[in-house]
Enzyme design. Sequence first.
Site, mmCIF file in Angstrom:
data_model
loop_
_atom_site.group_PDB
_atom_site.id
_atom_site.type_symbol
_atom_site.label_atom_id
_atom_site.label_comp_id
_atom_site.label_asym_id
_atom_site.label_seq_id
_atom_site.Cartn_x
_atom_site.Cartn_y
_atom_site.Cartn_z
ATOM 1 N N SER A 291 43.087 29.961 42.488
ATOM 2 C CA SER A 291 42.419 30.957 42.118
ATOM 3 C C SER A 291 42.768 32.153 43.084
ATOM 4 C CB SER A 291 40.886 30.683 41.866
ATOM 5 O OG SER A 291 40.352 30.737 43.133
ATOM 6 N N ASP A 292 42.553 33.508 42.937
ATOM 7 C CA ASP A 292 42.667 34.487 43.638
ATOM 8 C C ASP A 292 41.162 34.304 44.483
ATOM 9 O OD1 ASP A 292 43.240 36.535 45.163
ATOM 10 O OD2 ASP A 292 44.057 37.867 43.583
ATOM 11 N N ALA A 293 41.145 35.394 45.295
ATOM 12 C CA ALA A 293 39.959 35.048 46.291
ATOM 13 C C ALA A 293 38.604 35.257 45.185
ATOM 14 C CB ALA A 293 39.731 36.261 47.390
#
Length: 569
Positions: A291-293
């Site tokens: 995932s992105d942050a």
Amino acid sequence: MSPVIPVPYSQLSPSAGPLALSPEDMAWVENTRDAMSVEAQIAQLFVLSARHDSIEENAELLAHAPGGLHRFPTRDLDTAWAATRDALERAEIPLILSGDIEGGTISYPFTTAIPNQMGIAACDDLSLSADLAAIVGRESRALGYNWSFTPVVDINRAFRNAVVGTRSYGSDPDRILAQARTYVRALQAQGVAACAKHWPGDGLDDRDQHLVTSVNDMNMGEWRATFGRIFGTLVDDGVMTIMSAHIALPAYIREKLAQAGAQAFEPASVSRLLNQQLLREELGFAGLIVSDATVMGGLTSWMARAEAVPAVIENGCDVFLFSRDPAEDMRFMLQGLRESRLSEQRLHDAVTRFLSFKAKLGLHRMTLDERIAPLSQVRDTLRRPEHLNRATRACATSITLVKNRDALLPITPDRHKRIVIIADEGSSFFSGAPDRDFTPLRAGLESRGFTIRDFDPEAMPTPADADLILYLIGQEATPSLGHIFLDFAKLHASPRNGMIQFNREIPTLLVSFGQPYYLYDAPNFATYINAYASLPDVQTALVERLTGDEPFTGVSPVDAFCGREQLTW
């Protein structure tokens, strides 16, 4: 809780792909996974953020037993080395170390400084690009990194977008793909995993997914011809990981669910359709999805935290990136598992894939010295003369003359001796980014006979006391900025002064050390240069080109005129 029926690895990914393992390595994955408690498996999915490279920070973060740490640049090699050794020694299961190793000014000062992605693209030399990627790989491995969240493969089409810009290879999908393929091959050859981002593709929405769920509004025909081709080719090439972002792709959701409603704007990071069906099944990706942050507004504004945490893994991501409260987020993940919002099978598959990723990198076989060598060896690997020479060449080659309508260039002391500098100090979201310093540029001009003074709002420059106004501006792409623009009120020290323009009375030169689109806010300026980053080597090379000692060679990776004829005149 009923036991999970083990699924053969071949069924986790239809083709073994970039995480293919030997029987011995797969046995390590299975034995390690099966010996872990449910809580330990959940913790293994987390990559937490380290900002200080300190032993004290390690103790705090590794108390949660995460699967990895993401490190931001700090300023001291000895401290960074000691903290890395400490972190690797503390971890019972091999710890992966990741970073946003994107070049430009967001780099360790004790490594070879290379241009950001847009600067590299402006060199228009794939052989040089491969050399730079190899340097990044060698020096990153020396510092203990195993995983770089690069390359950015976004299409820089929305020129007001503040977060894509110089982090991208530009606006041309063919150029982006050629550069990305070169980068992935060279980086992974050095033992550092690449990560193509930001799935399903950023750069069309002028908003920032760090602040809001942004939208890729392409129809699926255009998407498949551009982003689909970029990601699909990198998948075929063997990119090991892809980052799923907080970006919606409504055309695909509505292709599958005609009455999707709000779900059409669901972030990819929590979209089963985008991660599992489009990326895994249609594009055939068998690597790791991170995932992105998860602390970003594109996710936090979409779902409550207790729902989002298990949803990230349940809907196709294998790794959960960042947490402001790891203990609470791990509890949310466990709660989601107990309430069947996270299936046992998805937890099992994600842990298997993350451990397989570590095994593919050989982390379970490496000694501590193989993960990060003694300090003297690390120091010898960094900033080698051949590394610095290639980086210096790239910094010089990238500088792009966009506009020289009135033939101002080259400047000479007999015509432009008295230079007034109006400078933007710049800023960066990234921990450890240095303060901007224009000393190399100023020194270079003064050594050639120019006199320099800074802009004084109490004594405005006039044709009687100034021969050239030199604007040194530009913001490299950085999260959470919102929008980019040339802020004349700030540059001229007040809103009233911001209305005053000097370019028709005094020769004026605008140089951007960041985003390439500032001419939009100064359309009547006759001379404009994109330098992409304020690295010292860039400044030194810029002086050589301003004074005619060397030619401009950069090829703009974007339309710096923003599609507007006015800017060309």
